[in-house]
Design a protein around this motif. Structure first.
Motif, short mmCIF file in Angstrom:
data_model
loop_
_atom_site.label_atom_id
_atom_site.label_comp_id
_atom_site.label_asym_id
_atom_site.label_seq_id
_atom_site.Cartn_x
_atom_site.Cartn_y
_atom_site.Cartn_z
N VAL A 67 1.21 -1.14 -0.04
CA VAL A 67 -0.16 -0.13 0.31
C VAL A 67 0.74 1.29 0.27
N PRO A 68 1.52 1.72 -1.39
CA PRO A 68 1.66 3.10 -0.85
C PRO A 68 1.32 4.98 -0.34
N SER A 69 2.51 5.28 0.23
CA SER A 69 2.12 6.00 1.10
C SER A 69 1.09 7.46 0.19
N LYS A 70 0.80 8.19 0.61
CA LYS A 70 0.19 9.29 -0.17
C LYS A 70 0.91 9.83 -0.80
N ARG A 71 0.66 10.06 -1.42
CA ARG A 71 1.97 11.18 -3.06
C ARG A 71 1.00 12.52 -3.67
N ALA A 72 1.45 13.51 -2.80
CA ALA A 72 0.82 14.34 -4.07
C ALA A 72 1.00 14.35 -5.33
N THR A 73 -0.27 14.51 -6.37
CA THR A 73 -0.60 14.66 -7.80
C THR A 73 -0.42 15.54 -8.78
N VAL A 74 -0.80 16.68 -7.94
CA VAL A 74 -0.64 18.29 -8.41
C VAL A 74 0.04 19.03 -7.41
N CYS A 75 1.35 19.24 -7.78
CA CYS A 75 1.96 20.58 -6.84
C CYS A 75 2.16 21.56 -7.80
N ASN A 76 2.02 22.61 -7.41
CA ASN A 76 1.62 24.04 -7.05
C ASN A 76 0.51 24.70 -9.00
N GLY A 77 -0.66 23.53 -8.21
CA GLY A 77 -1.50 23.83 -9.57
C GLY A 77 -1.13 22.61 -11.14
N HIS A 78 0.45 21.99 -11.41
CA HIS A 78 0.13 21.19 -11.96
C HIS A 78 1.05 20.07 -11.65
#
Length: 307
Positions: free
Chosen positions: A22-33
């Protein structure tokens, strides 16, 4: 006992396997992109607000460099806030040259507004670049407002100083770690490392000249410190046009020409002129006056390959 031991071992194995798959939660949008999440902080161009605290909608306020307040600047896409600090009655304020000329209030009040934005926008990386002309003490005057506002808890501390341009974490890594504020100080942090999240600017970022009055913005490396070479630094273009009032030597910002100064063509041309000093890289920071005028964010998106 053997059954209990077996069950405990089985539970531990399941938990271990579960943790592995189970992967840790990761950002998929950074600074709007989404495209920026896997890009190094040192390889991103950010829109900056010069003298971000010095805002006024009064055209007669000659000491202003912005027309809109901090939340509005951040809402326009500004991701580097620049400000100059002075000690006023024993408290650190953001002031323009002198607190008698333009007092933008306490650093703590300013940082509280920044913290509100960061709380409401958890997938944003923000840079704070402050100047310290009076050499205010880092532990006694700078650190307390950062601690009180909660910004210190969000500030990134590199494993070592200086950090090469190519060695910064990605935006996604900064966001995932919860350490998504980069704090630079122009003077003091190079000799006093007692506040580790306040980083010495010129050891890692060089700047072009400021108080520019030439609308062509000729590029040169104006302020830099070793030991890293020029191309291993990030860099900032001071893309704000000024007027010499009646040739008196008094320099003030130029809001009338801001639509042209803050145009995509002017900003991109300035950036292109600086690439010769940065191994062909775009600037990391584009610092503007009057960020609500013109198309600064469009230019930054173009420099990031997003437009």
């Amino acid at each position: 006992m053997r059954v209990a031991s077996f069950l405990l071992t089985a539970v531990a194995l399941v938990a271990s396997v579960h943790g592995a798959i189970v992967p840790s939660k990761r950002a998929t949008v950074c600074n709007g992109h989404a495209e920026l999440c896997n890009r190094s902080y040192g390889n991103v161009t950010f829109l900056g607000a010069h003298d971000s605290f010095a805002f006024s909608d009064d055209p007669l306020a000659l000491a202003r460099d912005q027309e809109v307040d901090i939340p509005s600047q951040l809402g326009l896409g500004v991701r580097l806030l620049q400000a100059q600090a002075h000690v006023n009655d024993g408290v650190l304020h953001f002031c323009h040259t002198s607190c008698l000329l333009f007092d933008g209030g306490t650093v703590e009040d300013y940082l509280n507004k920044v913290h509100d934005f960061l709380t409401a926008n958890p997938n944003e990386v923000l840079t704070l670049l402050f100047t310290n002309p009076e050499g205010a003490s880092l532990p006694d005057l700078w650190d307390p407002p950062f601690q009180a506002s909660g910004i210190a808890d969000l500030a990134y501390v590199p494993p070592s100083i200086p950090v090469k341009q190519s060695d910064w974490p990605t935006l996604g890594e900064l966001i995932d770690s919860g350490k998504r504020v980069i704090v630079f100080l122009d003077a003091g942090a190079d000799t006093d490392r007692s506040v580790p999240y306040i980083l010495p600017e010129f050891e890692m970022v060089w700047e072009t000249p400021f108080s520019v009055t030439d609308p062509t913005f000729p590029c040169s490396v104006d302020r830099i410190s070793g030991p890293l070479g020029t191309t291993d630094h990030m860099y900032m273009i001071n893309h704000s046009l000024n007027k010499n009032v009646f040739d008196s030597g008094i320099i003030v910002s130029d809001p009338l020409d801001a639509p042209t100064t803050n145009s995509v063509s002017s900003i991109v041309a300035n950036a292109a002129g600086c690439e010769q000093f940065a191994a062909g890289r775009a600037p990391n920071f584009v610092l503007l006056d009057f960020v609500n005028i013109g198309h600064g964010l469009d230019a930054v998106n173009q420099l990031n390959g997003l437009a």
